[in-house]
Design an enzyme around this catalytic site. Sequence first.
Site, mmCIF file in Angstrom:
data_model
loop_
_atom_site.group_PDB
_atom_site.id
_atom_site.type_symbol
_atom_site.label_atom_id
_atom_site.label_comp_id
_atom_site.label_asym_id
_atom_site.label_seq_id
_atom_site.Cartn_x
_atom_site.Cartn_y
_atom_site.Cartn_z
ATOM 1 N N ILE A 18 34.572 35.722 74.751
ATOM 2 C CA ILE A 18 35.663 34.764 74.905
ATOM 3 C C ILE A 18 36.480 35.078 76.163
ATOM 4 O O ILE A 18 36.879 34.176 76.903
ATOM 5 C CB ILE A 18 36.557 34.789 73.645
ATOM 6 C CG1 ILE A 18 35.773 34.254 72.438
ATOM 7 C CG2 ILE A 18 37.838 33.987 73.853
ATOM 8 C CD1 ILE A 18 36.467 34.448 71.086
ATOM 9 N N ASN A 91 43.264 39.566 75.362
ATOM 10 C CA ASN A 91 42.065 39.130 74.628
ATOM 11 C C ASN A 91 41.256 40.303 74.071
ATOM 12 O O ASN A 91 40.650 40.194 73.012
ATOM 13 C CB ASN A 91 41.198 38.293 75.583
ATOM 14 C CG ASN A 91 39.785 38.104 75.057
ATOM 15 O OD1 ASN A 91 39.519 37.249 74.222
ATOM 16 N ND2 ASN A 91 38.850 38.935 75.546
ATOM 17 N N SER A 140 44.450 35.748 68.886
ATOM 18 C CA SER A 140 44.550 36.129 67.482
ATOM 19 C C SER A 140 43.226 35.831 66.788
ATOM 20 O O SER A 140 42.147 35.977 67.383
ATOM 21 C CB SER A 140 45.724 35.363 66.844
ATOM 22 O OG SER A 140 45.840 35.651 65.488
ATOM 23 N N SER A 141 43.281 35.395 65.548
ATOM 24 C CA SER A 141 42.071 35.040 64.796
ATOM 25 C C SER A 141 42.471 34.187 63.609
ATOM 26 O O SER A 141 43.539 34.402 63.007
ATOM 27 C CB SER A 141 41.364 36.293 64.289
ATOM 28 O OG SER A 141 40.386 35.942 63.318
ATOM 29 N N TYR A 155 41.233 44.478 60.349
ATOM 30 C CA TYR A 155 41.181 43.644 61.567
ATOM 31 C C TYR A 155 42.130 42.445 61.430
ATOM 32 O O TYR A 155 42.923 42.158 62.340
ATOM 33 C CB TYR A 155 39.735 43.182 61.785
ATOM 34 C CG TYR A 155 39.581 42.079 62.798
ATOM 35 C CD1 TYR A 155 39.627 42.349 64.157
ATOM 36 C CD2 TYR A 155 39.382 40.758 62.391
ATOM 37 C CE1 TYR A 155 39.482 41.330 65.090
ATOM 38 C CE2 TYR A 155 39.236 39.737 63.305
ATOM 39 C CZ TYR A 155 39.285 40.019 64.660
ATOM 40 O OH TYR A 155 39.142 39.005 65.574
ATOM 41 N N LYS A 159 45.706 41.128 63.581
ATOM 42 C CA LYS A 159 45.978 39.812 64.175
ATOM 43 C C LYS A 159 47.281 39.233 63.621
ATOM 44 O O LYS A 159 48.014 38.531 64.326
ATOM 45 C CB LYS A 159 44.790 38.870 63.943
ATOM 46 C CG LYS A 159 43.502 39.334 64.628
ATOM 47 C CD LYS A 159 43.672 39.509 66.129
ATOM 48 C CE LYS A 159 42.356 39.766 66.843
ATOM 49 N NZ LYS A 159 42.513 39.867 68.301
ATOM 50 N N THR A 190 29.570 35.141 70.126
ATOM 51 C CA THR A 190 29.695 36.219 71.121
ATOM 52 C C THR A 190 28.927 37.438 70.600
ATOM 53 O O THR A 190 28.431 37.428 69.469
ATOM 54 C CB THR A 190 31.167 36.630 71.352
ATOM 55 O OG1 THR A 190 31.649 37.290 70.158
ATOM 56 C CG2 THR A 190 32.070 35.449 71.669
HETATM 57 P P1 NDP Z 1 33.460 40.830 72.396
HETATM 58 O O1 NDP Z 1 33.195 41.972 71.493
HETATM 59 O O2 NDP Z 1 32.340 39.907 72.738
HETATM 60 O O3 NDP Z 1 34.134 41.358 73.752
HETATM 61 C C1 NDP Z 1 35.210 42.241 73.664
HETATM 62 C C2 NDP Z 1 35.819 42.454 75.022
HETATM 63 O O4 NDP Z 1 36.936 43.343 74.863
HETATM 64 C C3 NDP Z 1 34.878 43.096 76.000
HETATM 65 O O5 NDP Z 1 35.144 42.585 77.278
HETATM 66 C C4 NDP Z 1 35.244 44.567 75.910
HETATM 67 O O6 NDP Z 1 35.045 45.273 77.143
HETATM 68 C C5 NDP Z 1 36.735 44.517 75.626
HETATM 69 N N1 NDP Z 1 37.167 45.681 74.864
HETATM 70 C C6 NDP Z 1 36.915 45.944 73.552
HETATM 71 N N2 NDP Z 1 37.439 47.134 73.209
HETATM 72 C C7 NDP Z 1 38.033 47.630 74.330
HETATM 73 C C8 NDP Z 1 38.742 48.827 74.614
HETATM 74 N N3 NDP Z 1 38.945 49.768 73.684
HETATM 75 N N4 NDP Z 1 39.201 49.007 75.869
HETATM 76 C C9 NDP Z 1 39.003 48.084 76.824
HETATM 77 N N5 NDP Z 1 38.331 46.929 76.610
HETATM 78 C C10 NDP Z 1 37.855 46.713 75.382
HETATM 79 O O7 NDP Z 1 34.657 40.017 71.700
HETATM 80 P P2 NDP Z 1 34.879 38.449 71.515
HETATM 81 O O8 NDP Z 1 34.708 37.764 72.809
HETATM 82 O O9 NDP Z 1 34.118 37.988 70.348
HETATM 83 O O10 NDP Z 1 36.417 38.414 71.067
HETATM 84 C C11 NDP Z 1 37.465 38.264 72.020
HETATM 85 C C12 NDP Z 1 38.757 38.060 71.286
HETATM 86 O O11 NDP Z 1 38.664 36.957 70.377
HETATM 87 C C13 NDP Z 1 39.190 39.253 70.431
HETATM 88 O O12 NDP Z 1 40.592 39.357 70.457
HETATM 89 C C14 NDP Z 1 38.735 38.862 69.043
HETATM 90 O O13 NDP Z 1 39.458 39.523 68.030
HETATM 91 C C15 NDP Z 1 39.024 37.375 69.070
HETATM 92 N N6 NDP Z 1 38.274 36.588 68.104
HETATM 93 C C16 NDP Z 1 36.910 36.483 68.190
HETATM 94 C C17 NDP Z 1 36.222 35.710 67.282
HETATM 95 C C18 NDP Z 1 34.750 35.538 67.342
HETATM 96 O O14 NDP Z 1 34.209 34.874 66.414
HETATM 97 N N7 NDP Z 1 34.032 36.045 68.331
HETATM 98 C C19 NDP Z 1 36.918 35.005 66.197
HETATM 99 C C20 NDP Z 1 38.350 35.180 66.211
HETATM 100 C C21 NDP Z 1 38.986 35.944 67.129
HETATM 101 P P3 NDP Z 1 33.712 46.145 77.498
HETATM 102 O O15 NDP Z 1 32.544 45.409 76.951
HETATM 103 O O16 NDP Z 1 33.734 46.205 78.975
HETATM 104 O O17 NDP Z 1 33.903 47.487 76.880
#
Ligand code: NDP
Length: 250
Positions: A18, A91, A140-141, A155, A159, A190
């Site tokens: 996202i 995010n 959020s979520s 989790y 949120k 994702t």
């Molecule tokens: P992904 O797991 O696909 O991507 C997560 C991203 O966050 C990556 O770019 C990762 O970086 C970064 N990240 C995670 N942990 C860390 C950390 N400790 N330090 C630095 N960077 C970090 O997540 P999504 O795209 O699925 O989700 C994005 C947002 O949307 C989140 O807030 C999630 O809670 C929310 N969300 C997602 C849903 C879904 O269905 N996918 C539903 C509802 C909410 P890197 O890979 O470089 O480590």
Amino acid sequence: MGVLTGRTALVTGASRGIGRGIAERLGRDGARVAVHYGRNETAAKETVAAIEKAGGSAFALGVELGVPGDAEALWAEFDRHADGLDILVNNAAIGNTRPIGQLEEREYDEVFAVNVKAPFFILKHGMMRLRDGGRVVNISSGLARTAAMPDNMAYAMTKGALDVFSRDLSKVLGSRGITVNSVAPGIIDTDNTAALLHGSPDGWAKAAALSALGGVGEPAEVADVVAFLVSDGGRWVTGSWVDVTGGSLT
Ligand code: NDP
């Protein structure tokens, strides 16, 4: 000229999923985008390349969140590339926590450190860098408002805390014309949801059935809503919780 030309945006967790979708959209709208990542530098560089290929401007910055000093480290790195910003999208997050009976204290602390503490201190140390009239969006979520997946309780709790942060911060920053909103996706395709959607033959269909629109969301669907909130058109929306679940909470 895009609607965000001349503005600088920072999107955390923009290497994948996202966050990448949001970074690419803001880049297309003309913003110069700071593409934050945690561990996946290659993926972050792909996001930067995609923005540049579309005619935009971006740079990558890698800082691990959820560890002491993370926010200061993020801003120190940001300051090497840019002088202030207009748009901050918190995010980056981790998910897939386990049922309460199996969750270790260390895992609970970790999910709160990344999903709540990091955005809080990113704002604490970033508020003075945000220009008046700026925008903050916290991702959020839908799980903050439904008990549909109680195994993800910790989790979901993060949120809920983030939503309170968005609400109260909107009062703190409102006098400067800065808006703060939570955007709450439903199930989006994702890496984070790969096991849920692709781990069983009926995973996708079950997820799609949760949505009133009968589908699974794409990062672009969240990015389009963020793009509105951070545009001039979103100037009178603040302290809000924006449902981007495709009707999964109805
Ligand atoms: P992904 O797991 O696909 O991507 C997560 C991203 O966050 C990556 O770019 C990762 O970086 C970064 N990240 C995670 N942990 C860390 C950390 N400790 N330090 C630095 N960077 C970090 O997540 P999504 O795209 O699925 O989700 C994005 C947002 O949307 C989140 O807030 C999630 O809670 C929310 N969300 C997602 C849903 C879904 O269905 N996918 C539903 C509802 C909410 P890197 O890979 O470089 O480590």
